[in-house]
Design an enzyme around this catalytic site. Structure first.
Site, PDB file in Angstrom:
ATOM      1  N   GLU A  78       0.831  -1.296  -0.006  1.00 33.26           N
ATOM      2  CA  GLU A  78      -0.121  -0.251   0.161  1.00 33.26           C
ATOM      3  C   GLU A  78       0.765   1.257   0.159  1.00 33.26           C
ATOM      4  OE1 GLU A  78      -3.167  -0.325  -0.604  1.00 33.26           O
ATOM      5  OE2 GLU A  78      -3.474  -2.069  -0.044  1.00 33.26           O
ATOM      6  N   CYS A 141      -8.212  -1.983   7.621  1.00 29.89           N
ATOM      7  CA  CYS A 141      -6.781  -1.921   7.344  1.00 29.89           C
ATOM      8  C   CYS A 141      -6.286  -0.616   7.287  1.00 29.89           C
ATOM      9  CB  CYS A 141      -6.780  -2.710   5.977  1.00 29.89           C
ATOM     10  SG  CYS A 141      -6.787  -4.680   6.232  1.00 29.89           S
ATOM     11  N   HIS A 165      -0.992  -6.037   1.703  1.00 26.91           N
ATOM     12  CA  HIS A 165      -2.394  -6.776   1.840  1.00 26.91           C
ATOM     13  C   HIS A 165      -2.033  -7.909   1.057  1.00 26.91           C
ATOM     14  CE1 HIS A 165      -5.573  -3.645   2.252  1.00 26.91           C
ATOM     15  NE2 HIS A 165      -6.002  -4.520   3.255  1.00 26.91           N
TER      16      HIS A 165
END
Length: 200
Positions: A78, A141, A165
């Site tokens: 991310e 998250c 992830h």
């Protein structure tokens, strides 16, 4: 060097969460760094309370948060966390926030401070499918990632941090046509991510 690495408890009707299953299979030390392994609750309240405390208590040099993204076919690193909680799917306490800030008056977003492109390159060189992701969503998250980066920024720490992830593992995809990855591959990916981040 100390690495805080976290995975989540199961949520959304799943019996396991591959993020935590992989974390708990890691050794206690990688490349000379001590691993501090913790499971996080899938609750907006829980991660906002627990993560700042964990960072203050453990004083890690590196924080790697991991979570399940069922439906994604690869490991995704991310890029950014945004200051929003918004979900129609309840968390594990039944909470469904709508357009709420994670922290009032805090910045709109924080970028990951992990070497995201180097991580993706290293994973691909290890024959593990990987990509940069430009959205961690607006569920727990993203809240966890934002909370950690905000805590580090406010404290003026030099700790590097980010979020990874992972797809479903094979046993989760037996009854649904979703992409999946072997748990052993996820564990290997975590090792590559830690080593690459420590070298950066």
């Amino acid at each position: 060097m100390k690495v805080l690495i976290t995975g989540f408890e199961p949520f959304g009707g799943e019996e396991i969460n591959p993020s935590w299953e992989a974390v708990r299979r890691l050794p206690d030390e990688i490349a000379g760094a001590e691993l501090i392994k913790r499971q996080l609750p899938v609750t907006f309240r829980g991660v906002r309370e627990l993560l700042p405390r964990l960072i203050v208590e453990t004083k890690p040099d590196l924080v790697i948060l991991t979570g399940q993204a069922g439906g994604r076919p690869n490991i995704t690193v991310e890029r950014v966390a945004i200051n929003v909680m918004d979900s129609t799917m309840p968390d594990n306490e039944g909470y469904t926030p709508e357009d709420e800030p994670i922290f009032e008056g805090a910045p709109d977003a924080y970028f990951a401070t992990l070497p995201i492109k180097a991580i993706v390159k290293a994973l691909r060189e290890a024959k593990i499918p990987a990509a940069v992701s430009n959205t961690a969503g607006t569920y727990v998250c993203n809240t966890a990632m934002y909370t950690v980066l905000h805590t580090i920024a406010v404290a003026g720490m030099e700790t590097k941090a980010g979020f990874i992830h992972v797809p479903f593992i094979h046993e989760q995809a037996l009854d649904k046509p979703r992409p999946s990855m072997a748990l052993e591959t996820v564990v290997k990916a975590y090792e590559v991510i830690i080593k690459t981040s420590l070298k950066a």
